[in-house]
Design a protein around this motif. Structure first.
Motif, PDB file in Angstrom:
ATOM      1  N   MET A 394      26.357  84.479  53.609  1.00 58.73           N
ATOM      2  CA  MET A 394      25.308  84.268  52.613  1.00 58.73           C
ATOM      3  C   MET A 394      25.455  82.931  51.897  1.00 58.73           C
ATOM      4  SD  MET A 394      23.569  87.055  52.990  1.00 58.73           S
ATOM      5  CE  MET A 394      22.443  87.118  51.604  1.00 58.73           C
ATOM      6  N   CYS A 395      26.455  82.127  52.264  1.00 55.50           N
ATOM      7  CA  CYS A 395      26.605  80.801  51.670  1.00 55.50           C
ATOM      8  C   CYS A 395      25.890  79.795  52.559  1.00 55.50           C
ATOM      9  CB  CYS A 395      28.079  80.423  51.540  1.00 55.50           C
ATOM     10  SG  CYS A 395      28.955  81.378  50.307  1.00 55.50           S
ATOM     11  N   VAL A 396      24.911  79.112  52.006  1.00 48.70           N
ATOM     12  CA  VAL A 396      24.153  78.118  52.755  1.00 48.70           C
ATOM     13  C   VAL A 396      24.317  76.780  52.050  1.00 48.70           C
ATOM     14  CG1 VAL A 396      21.896  77.450  53.624  1.00 48.70           C
ATOM     15  CG2 VAL A 396      22.505  79.868  53.459  1.00 48.70           C
ATOM     16  N   GLY A 397      24.711  75.754  52.791  1.00 45.36           N
ATOM     17  CA  GLY A 397      24.913  74.448  52.180  1.00 45.36           C
ATOM     18  C   GLY A 397      26.378  74.186  51.916  1.00 45.36           C
ATOM     19  N   GLN A 398      26.641  73.051  51.276  1.00 42.11           N
ATOM     20  CA  GLN A 398      28.006  72.604  51.099  1.00 42.11           C
ATOM     21  C   GLN A 398      28.621  73.125  49.804  1.00 42.11           C
ATOM     22  OE1 GLN A 398      28.563  68.433  52.260  1.00 42.11           O
ATOM     23  NE2 GLN A 398      26.390  68.399  52.752  1.00 42.11           N
ATOM     24  N   VAL A 399      29.941  73.156  49.784  1.00 40.45           N
ATOM     25  CA  VAL A 399      30.676  73.615  48.610  1.00 40.45           C
ATOM     26  C   VAL A 399      30.638  72.525  47.538  1.00 40.45           C
ATOM     27  CG1 VAL A 399      32.949  74.291  47.759  1.00 40.45           C
ATOM     28  CG2 VAL A 399      32.185  75.046  50.019  1.00 40.45           C
ATOM     29  N   PRO A 400      30.294  72.858  46.289  1.00 41.04           N
ATOM     30  CA  PRO A 400      30.341  71.856  45.217  1.00 41.04           C
ATOM     31  C   PRO A 400      31.757  71.306  45.055  1.00 41.04           C
ATOM     32  CG  PRO A 400      29.196  73.845  44.502  1.00 41.04           C
ATOM     33  CD  PRO A 400      29.832  74.167  45.813  1.00 41.04           C
ATOM     34  N   ILE A 401      31.845  70.024  44.729  1.00 39.14           N
ATOM     35  CA  ILE A 401      33.142  69.356  44.620  1.00 39.14           C
ATOM     36  C   ILE A 401      33.280  68.718  43.249  1.00 39.14           C
ATOM     37  CG2 ILE A 401      34.624  67.543  45.559  1.00 39.14           C
ATOM     38  CD1 ILE A 401      33.277  67.951  48.246  1.00 39.14           C
ATOM     39  N   VAL A 402      34.441  68.920  42.636  1.00 39.09           N
ATOM     40  CA  VAL A 402      34.779  68.297  41.358  1.00 39.09           C
ATOM     41  C   VAL A 402      36.006  67.422  41.589  1.00 39.09           C
ATOM     42  CG1 VAL A 402      35.647  68.711  39.026  1.00 39.09           C
ATOM     43  CG2 VAL A 402      33.799  70.127  39.935  1.00 39.09           C
ATOM     44  N   ILE A 403      35.891  66.134  41.250  1.00 36.91           N
ATOM     45  CA  ILE A 403      37.021  65.215  41.372  1.00 36.91           C
ATOM     46  C   ILE A 403      37.463  64.806  39.975  1.00 36.91           C
ATOM     47  CG2 ILE A 403      37.829  62.995  42.243  1.00 36.91           C
ATOM     48  CD1 ILE A 403      35.916  63.219  44.539  1.00 36.91           C
ATOM     49  N   ASP A 404      38.700  65.128  39.637  1.00 36.95           N
ATOM     50  CA  ASP A 404      39.267  64.801  38.328  1.00 36.95           C
ATOM     51  C   ASP A 404      38.387  65.298  37.185  1.00 36.95           C
ATOM     52  OD1 ASP A 404      41.345  63.624  39.647  1.00 36.95           O
ATOM     53  OD2 ASP A 404      40.601  61.576  39.413  1.00 36.95           O
ATOM     54  N   GLY A 405      37.809  66.487  37.353  1.00 34.90           N
ATOM     55  CA  GLY A 405      37.022  67.094  36.291  1.00 34.90           C
ATOM     56  C   GLY A 405      35.568  66.711  36.280  1.00 34.90           C
ATOM     57  N   ALA A 406      35.133  65.764  37.125  1.00 32.44           N
ATOM     58  CA  ALA A 406      33.739  65.328  37.157  1.00 32.44           C
ATOM     59  C   ALA A 406      33.042  65.919  38.375  1.00 32.44           C
ATOM     60  CB  ALA A 406      33.658  63.806  37.198  1.00 32.44           C
ATOM     61  N   LEU A 407      31.909  66.591  38.145  1.00 30.41           N
ATOM     62  CA  LEU A 407      31.143  67.189  39.229  1.00 30.41           C
ATOM     63  C   LEU A 407      30.436  66.101  40.019  1.00 30.41           C
ATOM     64  CD1 LEU A 407      30.136  69.826  40.540  1.00 30.41           C
ATOM     65  CD2 LEU A 407      28.235  69.786  38.922  1.00 30.41           C
ATOM     66  N   ILE A 408      30.611  66.116  41.335  1.00 28.46           N
ATOM     67  CA  ILE A 408      30.040  65.092  42.196  1.00 28.46           C
ATOM     68  C   ILE A 408      28.704  65.585  42.735  1.00 28.46           C
ATOM     69  CG2 ILE A 408      30.454  63.629  44.212  1.00 28.46           C
ATOM     70  CD1 ILE A 408      32.359  63.269  41.822  1.00 28.46           C
ATOM     71  N   PRO A 409      27.640  64.762  42.697  1.00 32.92           N
ATOM     72  CA  PRO A 409      26.307  65.232  43.093  1.00 32.92           C
ATOM     73  C   PRO A 409      26.189  65.453  44.585  1.00 32.92           C
ATOM     74  CG  PRO A 409      26.252  62.885  42.682  1.00 32.92           C
ATOM     75  CD  PRO A 409      27.626  63.353  42.277  1.00 32.92           C
ATOM     76  N   ASN A 410      25.246  66.316  44.941  1.00 32.68           N
ATOM     77  CA  ASN A 410      24.936  66.621  46.332  1.00 32.68           C
ATOM     78  C   ASN A 410      23.424  66.552  46.483  1.00 32.68           C
ATOM     79  OD1 ASN A 410      24.365  67.780  48.814  1.00 32.68           O
ATOM     80  ND2 ASN A 410      25.991  69.301  48.657  1.00 32.68           N
TER      81      ASN A 410
END
Length: 501
Positions: A394-410
């Motif tokens: 049921m997961c579609v798309g990529q996993v959200p990623i946080v680098i050093d506490g900052a959410l990286i856009p997708n």
């Protein structure tokens, strides 16, 4: 993928149990007493608060904390005793009985459930002999609106499995279809790992959720499925999910019983969320009907997930207890431990996160190779960069990623974030602003994703630790605004973080 043919599970289960037979009422005469113990062969423990009944006279008593019971004034001769309990009822096991020759003082009577081996042999004849970790999951699939059983519904259970030595991971799956009575049964499952469970009948679906069978090695899991829930769970569309007529309400408390205000309550597949009020209570309305995962979180107290059945009628409350975070034992550490490292160590010790640490990262040629060490992630090199996805159904798309506490856009999402171009080391979450999603043509021309481009640019010498939170319950709220992501969250810590500061 292994498919098990439908079996008449309800009929087989009934055949295993010692169904009580009606006995004629006996005339009043000499009586005696019966003393004994009620024992559960599945869990290998005495059954507390079991109901024991003399079939002929309807006399009832209850077992104590050691499973012991006493029946007085029982007519002498052969009598049939039946027993049941809330735990057995929850497994769908009813009607256990045993004939006892009652004397003036009958002692040492053992009322016991059939062993797991006996049940497995009768229910799973086509699945072979049970191994030590074999388990059975069974139940009924219902239409959530009408509450009628559904025949030919598909039930799927999937889990992560590592090879000997842990070098390779696989994702086995068992599927089966319900019989004419809506009942299904799947044998040969692991008893001690999380099973990702779903049910579907044409376009009518349930939410995906994790469950563990446990030491009894038998689990009853009914499903309620609906078309509305399928639309709500389809994250591939940008349409607003259809509202249902379900209501979900309950209370969240501290472990000592005090109300817990401000906890985030989320229905993952149903795409609904709210916060508890000053009394620790929550209420969600317009919820799509069906079985789905309910998640409760609060910063500093981790999270709890539970599968719930949302039907057309209000089925009561769902109460949760959030425990305090684990306090780390005293450790001798050379050098300073900054805020980011302390948080990482705390989450690692909580045991709800999968990690790759510095020593292992430095053995890899690139970050993609290090990410492949994390169970539950699928990492592939595609045109435009590295694609990181969850293997959870049921997961579609990529996993959200946080680098050093900052959410990286997708760019596949409809939300963009204002993120610094360089690694900032800040733990603040950028504010989100909603923008239209790019067209399919535009998406195909964009580099795979801004987050993947950033990941590809990282060198192994720059990365201190990686942590993957595979489900909503473990996602740390301080790094994710709003309801936790259905497919988990990936956190990467670099030399630019507050690791030693």
């Amino acid at each position: 993928m292994r498919t098990i043919q439908p079996i008449p599970f309800r009929l087989l289960l009934s055949a295993v149990l010692l169904a009580p037979c009606a006995l004629p009422a006996q005339p009043r005469g000499p009586v005696g007493s019966v003393r004994g113990t009620v024992y559960d062969s599945l869990t290998r423990k005495p059954i507390v608060d079991a109901v024991i009944e003399v079939q002929a006279t309807a006399q009832i008593t209850y077992s104590d904390a050691q499973g012991r019971f006493t029946l007085d004034s029982v007519p002498l001769g052969v009598q049939q005793l039946t027993f049941s309990s809330a735990t057995l009822d929850s497994l769908g096991l009813y009607g256990f009985a045993r004939e006892v020759d009652v004397t003036s003082d009958t002692r040492g009577v053992l009322l016991t459930t059939p062993s797991f081996g006996t049940m497995y042999g009768r229910l799973c004849a086509t699945a072979g002999s049970p191994s030590r970790d074999s388990a059975i999951v069974f139940g009924t699939v219902y239409d959530a609106a009408s509450r009628t059983p559904l025949s030919k519904a598909q039930v799927s259970l999937r889990w992560l499995q590592s090879s000997e030595g842990g070098k390779e991971l696989s994702n086995p799956e068992r599927t089966t279809a319900t019989g004419d009575d809506g009942v299904y049964g799947i044998c040969g499952l692991p008893a001690d790992v999380a099973l990702t469970t779903t049910a579907q009948h044409d376009a009518i679906v349930s939410g995906a959720f994790n469950t563990v069978v446990g030491p009894s090695r038998m689990l009853r899991r009914d499903f309620y499925i609906s078309r509305e829930l399928g639309q709500a769970a389809d994250v591939r569309t940008n349409a607003t999910p259809s509202s249902g007529s379900g209501i979900v309400r309950g209370t969240v408390r501290y472990e000592r019983g005090k109300a817990l205000p401000g906890a985030l309550v989320s229905l993952i597949a149903g795409n609904r969320s709210t916060e508890t009020d000053a009394e620790g209570q929550f209420r969600l309305t317009g919820v799509p009907l069906g079985t789905q995962e309910l998640n409760v979180q609060q910063i500093g107290r981790g999270g709890v997930s539970r599968a719930i059945d949302v039907t057309a009628r209000d089925d009561g409350t769902h109460d949760f207890v959030l425990r305090g975070t684990t306090v780390l034992a005293t450790m001798n550490v050379r050098g300073k431990v900054g805020a980011d490292q302390a948080g990482f160590l705390r989450r690692k010790q909580d045991g709800m996160v999968r990690v790759v640490e510095r020593e292992e990262i430095l053995k890899r040629s690139d970050i993609g190779s290090a990410l492949k060490r994390l169970p539950g992630l699928r990492v592939a090199q595609k045109l435009g960069g590295t694609v990181i996805e969850a293997t959870r159904p049921m997961c579609v798309g990529q996993v959200p990623i946080v680098i050093d506490g900052a959410l990286i856009p997708n760019p596949r999402n409809t939300t963009t974030f204002s993120v610094p171009q360089a690694l900032s080391g800040t733990t603040a979450i950028p504010r989100a602003t909603t923008t239209p999603a790019p067209s399919r043509a535009a998406q195909s021309s964009v580099v795979s994703a801004a987050n993947n481009a950033r990941v590809d640019q990282l060198m192994v010498n720059d990365v201190l630790a990686i942590e993957f939170h595979p489900g909503p319950a473990s996602v740390p709220m301080e790094y994710w605004p709003g309801p936790p992501p259905q497919c988990g969250l990936l956190l990467i810590w670099t030399v630019a973080s507050n690791w030693d500061k």
